[in-house]
Design a protein around this motif. Structure first.
Motif, PDB file in Angstrom:
ATOM      1  N   LEU A  53       0.932  -0.897  -0.101  1.00 29.56           N
ATOM      2  CA  LEU A  53      -0.004   0.018   0.064  1.00 29.56           C
ATOM      3  C   LEU A  53       0.842   1.348  -0.037  1.00 29.56           C
ATOM      4  N   ASN A  54       0.420   2.214  -0.672  1.00 27.41           N
ATOM      5  CA  ASN A  54       0.979   3.610  -0.620  1.00 27.41           C
ATOM      6  C   ASN A  54       1.084   4.431   0.655  1.00 27.41           C
ATOM      7  N   ASP A  55       1.920   5.167   0.986  1.00 22.88           N
ATOM      8  CA  ASP A  55       1.771   6.107   1.991  1.00 22.88           C
ATOM      9  C   ASP A  55       2.639   7.269   1.664  1.00 22.88           C
TER      10      ASP A  55
HETATM   11  N1  TYC Z   1       4.503   7.580  -1.676  1.00 24.08           N
HETATM   12  C1  TYC Z   1       5.934   7.517  -1.181  1.00 24.08           C
HETATM   13  C2  TYC Z   1       6.815   8.509  -1.315  1.00 24.08           C
HETATM   14  O1  TYC Z   1       6.382   9.425  -1.997  1.00 24.08           O
HETATM   15  C3  TYC Z   1       6.771   6.070  -1.972  1.00 24.08           C
HETATM   16  C4  TYC Z   1       5.973   4.620  -1.615  1.00 24.08           C
HETATM   17  C5  TYC Z   1       5.840   4.141  -2.752  1.00 24.08           C
HETATM   18  C6  TYC Z   1       5.442   4.519  -0.316  1.00 24.08           C
HETATM   19  C7  TYC Z   1       5.212   2.873  -2.183  1.00 24.08           C
HETATM   20  C8  TYC Z   1       4.761   3.199   0.020  1.00 24.08           C
HETATM   21  O2  TYC Z   1       4.139   1.037  -0.932  1.00 24.08           O
HETATM   22  C9  TYC Z   1       4.913   2.297  -1.115  1.00 24.08           C
HETATM   23  N2  TYC Z   1       7.858   8.755  -0.591  1.00 24.08           N
END
Ligand code: TYC
Length: 112
Positions: free
Chosen positions: A39-41
């Motif tokens: 998942l993204n954060d």
């Molecule tokens: N969105 C994060 C950032 O801009 C990068 C990221 C990618 C975080 C994938 C979690 O599963 C992920 N630094």
């Protein structure tokens, strides 16, 4: 559980019916598979996600970068499909590694 009839070959039976069940055999079922989702954060560094994909999923750098970017852009991606035991182990390894580095990265699994 369902059973498959096995038809008798030759027909030396006195029964008038040509198909005689002589044996039953339980139908085998393939074990379920589980998708691992990342998942993204907004906080976990991109390089850290790439490192996780290389280390725990055996992906090369280019594949890892591509999946990381998909998660970053779409919010979630499947990083692999495994048996329940392997998926549970990998999710645990990823969550533990992220926690020890104080990143909020989330990894989950779901039945296919
Ligand atoms: N969105 C994060 C950032 O801009 C990068 C990221 C990618 C975080 C994938 C979690 O599963 C992920 N630094």
């Amino acid at each position: 559980m369902t059973f498959q009839p096995i038809k008798a070959s030759g027909n030396s039976n006195y029964d008038t019916d040509e198909s005689v069940i002589v044996e039953t055999r339980p139908k085998t079922r393939k074990p379920p598979l589980y998708k691992i989702l990342l998942l993204n954060d907004d906080y976990t560094p991109m390089e850290f996600v790439v490192l996780i994909l290389e280390r725990f999923f055996g992906l090369n750098h280019a594949q890892s970068f591509e999946i990381m970017l998909t998660v970053h852009q779409k919010g979630v991606a499947v990083v692999g499909v495994f048996s329940q035991e392997i998926a549970e182990t990998k999710v645990g390894q990823v969550m533990d590694f992220a926690r020890r580095h104080q990143h909020p990265l989330q990894c989950t699994m779901e039945k296919e």
